[in-house]
Write a protein that holds these residues in place. Structure first.
Motif, PDB file in Angstrom:
ATOM      1  N   THR A  52      -1.618  10.856  -5.302  1.00 10.99           N
ATOM      2  CA  THR A  52      -0.189  11.081  -5.537  1.00 10.99           C
ATOM      3  C   THR A  52       0.633  10.116  -4.698  1.00 10.99           C
ATOM      4  O   THR A  52       0.338   9.868  -3.528  1.00 10.99           O
ATOM      5  CB  THR A  52       0.199  12.535  -5.219  1.00 10.99           C
ATOM      6  N   PHE A  53       1.685   9.576  -5.310  1.00  7.28           N
ATOM      7  CA  PHE A  53       2.493   8.512  -4.714  1.00  7.28           C
ATOM      8  C   PHE A  53       3.949   8.956  -4.739  1.00  7.28           C
ATOM      9  O   PHE A  53       4.590   9.017  -5.790  1.00  7.28           O
ATOM     10  CB  PHE A  53       2.295   7.227  -5.534  1.00  7.28           C
ATOM     11  N   ILE A 106       0.535   9.470  -0.477  1.00  9.44           N
ATOM     12  CA  ILE A 106       1.282   8.323   0.040  1.00  9.44           C
ATOM     13  C   ILE A 106       2.766   8.637  -0.096  1.00  9.44           C
ATOM     14  O   ILE A 106       3.208   9.138  -1.137  1.00  9.44           O
ATOM     15  CB  ILE A 106       0.953   7.038  -0.747  1.00  9.44           C
ATOM     16  N   ASN A 107       3.539   8.354   0.961  1.00 11.38           N
ATOM     17  CA  ASN A 107       4.967   8.635   0.938  1.00 11.38           C
ATOM     18  C   ASN A 107       5.735   7.392   1.350  1.00 11.38           C
ATOM     19  O   ASN A 107       5.422   6.765   2.359  1.00 11.38           O
ATOM     20  CB  ASN A 107       5.303   9.784   1.889  1.00 11.38           C
ATOM     21  N   VAL A 108       6.735   7.035   0.564  1.00 11.87           N
ATOM     22  CA  VAL A 108       7.508   5.829   0.825  1.00 11.87           C
ATOM     23  C   VAL A 108       8.811   6.193   1.528  1.00 11.87           C
ATOM     24  O   VAL A 108       9.537   7.091   1.105  1.00 11.87           O
ATOM     25  CB  VAL A 108       7.804   5.071  -0.481  1.00 11.87           C
ATOM     26  N   THR A 109       9.087   5.492   2.611  1.00 13.17           N
ATOM     27  CA  THR A 109      10.331   5.659   3.347  1.00 13.17           C
ATOM     28  C   THR A 109      10.915   4.274   3.613  1.00 13.17           C
ATOM     29  O   THR A 109      10.409   3.276   3.106  1.00 13.17           O
ATOM     30  CB  THR A 109      10.099   6.433   4.656  1.00 13.17           C
ATOM     31  N   PRO A 327      -0.920  12.413   6.710  1.00 15.56           N
ATOM     32  CA  PRO A 327      -1.930  12.907   7.651  1.00 15.56           C
ATOM     33  C   PRO A 327      -2.846  13.964   7.021  1.00 15.56           C
ATOM     34  O   PRO A 327      -3.980  14.136   7.448  1.00 15.56           O
ATOM     35  CB  PRO A 327      -1.088  13.528   8.782  1.00 15.56           C
ATOM     36  N   GLY A 328      -2.356  14.638   6.003  1.00  6.41           N
ATOM     37  CA  GLY A 328      -3.134  15.721   5.399  1.00  6.41           C
ATOM     38  C   GLY A 328      -3.852  15.354   4.122  1.00  6.41           C
ATOM     39  O   GLY A 328      -4.423  16.226   3.451  1.00  6.41           O
ATOM     40  N   THR A 329      -3.866  14.069   3.773  1.00  4.71           N
ATOM     41  CA  THR A 329      -4.507  13.693   2.517  1.00  4.71           C
ATOM     42  C   THR A 329      -6.013  13.947   2.549  1.00  4.71           C
ATOM     43  O   THR A 329      -6.667  13.751   3.580  1.00  4.71           O
ATOM     44  CB  THR A 329      -4.265  12.205   2.191  1.00  4.71           C
ATOM     45  N   THR A 330      -6.546  14.382   1.421  1.00  4.15           N
ATOM     46  CA  THR A 330      -8.001  14.557   1.282  1.00  4.15           C
ATOM     47  C   THR A 330      -8.607  13.378   0.522  1.00  4.15           C
ATOM     48  O   THR A 330      -9.786  13.402   0.183  1.00  4.15           O
ATOM     49  CB  THR A 330      -8.325  15.874   0.542  1.00  4.15           C
ATOM     50  N   HIS A 331      -7.761  12.376   0.253  1.00  5.29           N
ATOM     51  CA  HIS A 331      -8.224  11.194  -0.485  1.00  5.29           C
ATOM     52  C   HIS A 331      -7.895   9.926   0.298  1.00  5.29           C
ATOM     53  O   HIS A 331      -7.327   8.975  -0.233  1.00  5.29           O
ATOM     54  CB  HIS A 331      -7.558  11.128  -1.866  1.00  5.29           C
ATOM     55  N   GLU A 332      -8.260   9.928   1.564  1.00  3.23           N
ATOM     56  CA  GLU A 332      -7.861   8.829   2.438  1.00  3.23           C
ATOM     57  C   GLU A 332      -8.308   7.475   1.921  1.00  3.23           C
ATOM     58  O   GLU A 332      -7.520   6.532   1.852  1.00  3.23           O
ATOM     59  CB  GLU A 332      -8.415   9.046   3.848  1.00  3.23           C
ATOM     60  N   ASP A 333      -9.593   7.336   1.558  1.00  2.00           N
ATOM     61  CA  ASP A 333     -10.114   6.038   1.130  1.00  2.00           C
ATOM     62  C   ASP A 333      -9.417   5.545  -0.129  1.00  2.00           C
ATOM     63  O   ASP A 333      -8.999   4.386  -0.214  1.00  2.00           O
ATOM     64  CB  ASP A 333     -11.623   6.124   0.896  1.00  2.00           C
ATOM     65  N   ALA A 334      -9.284   6.422  -1.106  1.00  4.25           N
ATOM     66  CA  ALA A 334      -8.654   6.029  -2.367  1.00  4.25           C
ATOM     67  C   ALA A 334      -7.178   5.719  -2.148  1.00  4.25           C
ATOM     68  O   ALA A 334      -6.639   4.758  -2.717  1.00  4.25           O
ATOM     69  CB  ALA A 334      -8.822   7.141  -3.406  1.00  4.25           C
ATOM     70  N   ALA A 335      -6.512   6.511  -1.330  1.00  2.00           N
ATOM     71  CA  ALA A 335      -5.087   6.294  -1.074  1.00  2.00           C
ATOM     72  C   ALA A 335      -4.864   4.953  -0.374  1.00  2.00           C
ATOM     73  O   ALA A 335      -3.915   4.226  -0.698  1.00  2.00           O
ATOM     74  CB  ALA A 335      -4.523   7.434  -0.234  1.00  2.00           C
ATOM     75  N   PHE A 336      -5.741   4.607   0.563  1.00  4.39           N
ATOM     76  CA  PHE A 336      -5.583   3.326   1.244  1.00  4.39           C
ATOM     77  C   PHE A 336      -5.835   2.167   0.293  1.00  4.39           C
ATOM     78  O   PHE A 336      -5.214   1.113   0.411  1.00  4.39           O
ATOM     79  CB  PHE A 336      -6.505   3.226   2.459  1.00  4.39           C
ATOM     80  N   LYS A 337      -6.740   2.360  -0.664  1.00  5.60           N
ATOM     81  CA  LYS A 337      -6.965   1.322  -1.674  1.00  5.60           C
ATOM     82  C   LYS A 337      -5.698   1.106  -2.499  1.00  5.60           C
ATOM     83  O   LYS A 337      -5.374  -0.025  -2.876  1.00  5.60           O
ATOM     84  CB  LYS A 337      -8.140   1.710  -2.577  1.00  5.60           C
TER      85      LYS A 337
END
Length: 441
Positions: A52-53, A106-109, A327-337
């Motif tokens: 989620t973005f 992922i959150n955009v600020t 900080p609470g994501t359960t999809h760290e690797d995919a989110a960083f990609k």
């Protein structure tokens, strides 16, 4: 002749060396190919995942999210699906999303108000994640990363900037031609632009033409790196000679007879682009609205953003959009990609082609800026690169409130012809009271 011989000799020597150790070269290429093949095979085996973005519509349109995020990620990582969460100040505010347990991965600020995300626990130190992924931060313009740290008051990064605003002086050639005034050149100071505005602020045929819309007062203030709140004492500090100078300067611009309409930024852009009754607009990236009217009006151009005489070539501080990994994501690797894809050379170049400032330092992002925008053909594009960002100042977590209030203060100064010293004193008192009532000790 000597240079040509040296080049040919070097080429021959390279051929000998390659032939002499041809087996090793071939093996190296094979190993590289195997590594890439192994990585591709590894990616192909991944289980499908949805990332989620979270982003505001004012940061990217649906079309832009599709082009810069969803499609590139789908192409590179077919197992990752990006789902957009549109952020706002009501239903989908960060606070409400946290309360509902629906905070995006992922959150955009933005860089100016990033400390507000620290206060609500939206940040994490990205250092180990960068190391884990062998992520090359050296590709970024140093100023962009330094600004993220300075604005957040941390010596480490809590996110990745993917877009940086530029600033420029937009001008309406029709109005300059109408009144026989020479077009502005690059390198003008604020006082010189103000004098131009006096010549261009006129009423003719029942139309009030305004010489200059300076936008929010905190933009020229940021050129002098003026903070609003002391990050150590948490006291409002809009009581300095420099702040008085900036406030008085902007008041003088609006005090030009006929130029006294203080407008929100979007309204100023509309007046310049649609009503076309503003001769000059000192603003950020307004290419979108200008592109929208390219078929009906294109007689405008760009000049370098006005500067202060003691700081030639210094624009506003870097104003960027930043991706934060939850900080609470359960999809760290995919989110960083996903984050890595948005700041890849391919996506950043695509964004640059469409007039968006890149955070990467390779010169190609400047050289190819606006390449796919017909509206920029024949324009002074390099004007946007002639100023460098001013050193950032730490804005504290009350930045959004402080920025909004200083903008509203400017309106009051102009509307009520308020003395600048009195206005600064009132601002400080009100801001100190607000901080005392809302600060988490």
């Amino acid at each position: 002749m000597k240079k040509a011989w040296t080049w040919m000799a070097s080429l021959a020597l390279l051929g000998v060396l390659t032939a002499g150790c041809g087996g090793a070269g071939t093996a190296s290429q094979a190993n590289e190919s195997d590594a890439k093949g192994g990585e591709a095979a590894k990616e192909a085996k991944q289980e499908p995942v949805t990332v989620t973005f979270g982003i505001r519509p004012s940061y990217m349109t649906q079309t832009e999210v599709q082009r810069y995020v969803i499609d590139p990620v789908q192409k590179k990582y077919p197992y990752i699906t990006v789902q957009v969460v549109w952020l706002d100040d009501k239903t989908n505010s960060f606070e409400n999303l946290i309360a509902r347990g629906e905070l995006p991965d992922i959150n955009v600020t933005n860089s100016l108000t990033i400390q507000g995300t620290k206060r609500i626990g939206l940040q994490r130190d990205m250092t180990e994640i960068f190391k884990k992924n062998n992520f090359d931060l050296g590709r970024f313009t140093p100023e962009t990363l330094d600004t993220v740290k300075a604005n957040n008051q941390t010596d480490y990064l809590v996110g990745l900037p993917y877009y940086v605003q530029f600033n420029a002086l937009y001008y309406n050639k029709d109005i300059f031609d109408k009144f026989g005034v020479a077009y502005p050149k690059d390198g003008l100071t604020w006082s010189e632009v103000t004098e131009l505005a006096r010549k261009l602020t006129r009423k003719e045929d029942d139309v009030q033409y305004r010489g200059l819309e300076p936008d929010s007062v905190y933009r020229p203030a940021s050129q002098l790196s003026l903070p609003l709140i002391d990050p150590k004492t948490y006291k409002s500090i809009v009581n300095t000679d420099d702040w008085k100078r900036v406030l008085q300067m902007v008041k003088d611009i609006y005090s030009i007879p006929g130029n006294g309409k203080v407008q929100p930024f979007s309204s100023g852009v509309n007046s310049f682009v649609k009503d076309r009754n503003i001769a000059m607009l000192a603003g950020l990236n307004d290419l979108g609205p200008l592109n929208d009217v390219k078929d009906v009006w294109s007689n405008w151009d760009l000049a370098e953003y006005p500067t202060f005489p003691e700081r030639p070539g210094i624009g506003t501080q870097a104003d960027m959009h930043i991706m934060l990994l939850s900080p609470g994501t359960t999809h760290e690797d995919a989110a960083f990609k996903v984050m890595s894809t948005v700041v890849s050379d391919e996506v950043q170049l695509d964004m640059a082609h469409l007039g968006k400032g890149s955070v990467l330092k390779d010169k190609k992002f400047q050289d190819e800026f606006g390449k796919e925008l017909d509206v920029l053909k024949g324009k002074n594009i390099q004007a946007v690169f002639k100023t460098k960002p001013a050193p950032a100042f730490p804005p504290t977590e009350f930045a959004e409130k402080a920025f909004n209030d200083i903008t509203n203060l400017m309106k009051t100064i102009v509307k009520d012809n308020l003395d600048v010293n009195t206005a600064m004193r009132t601002y400080n008192e009100n801001m100190d009271k607000y901080i005392a009532e809302n600060r988490q000790q």
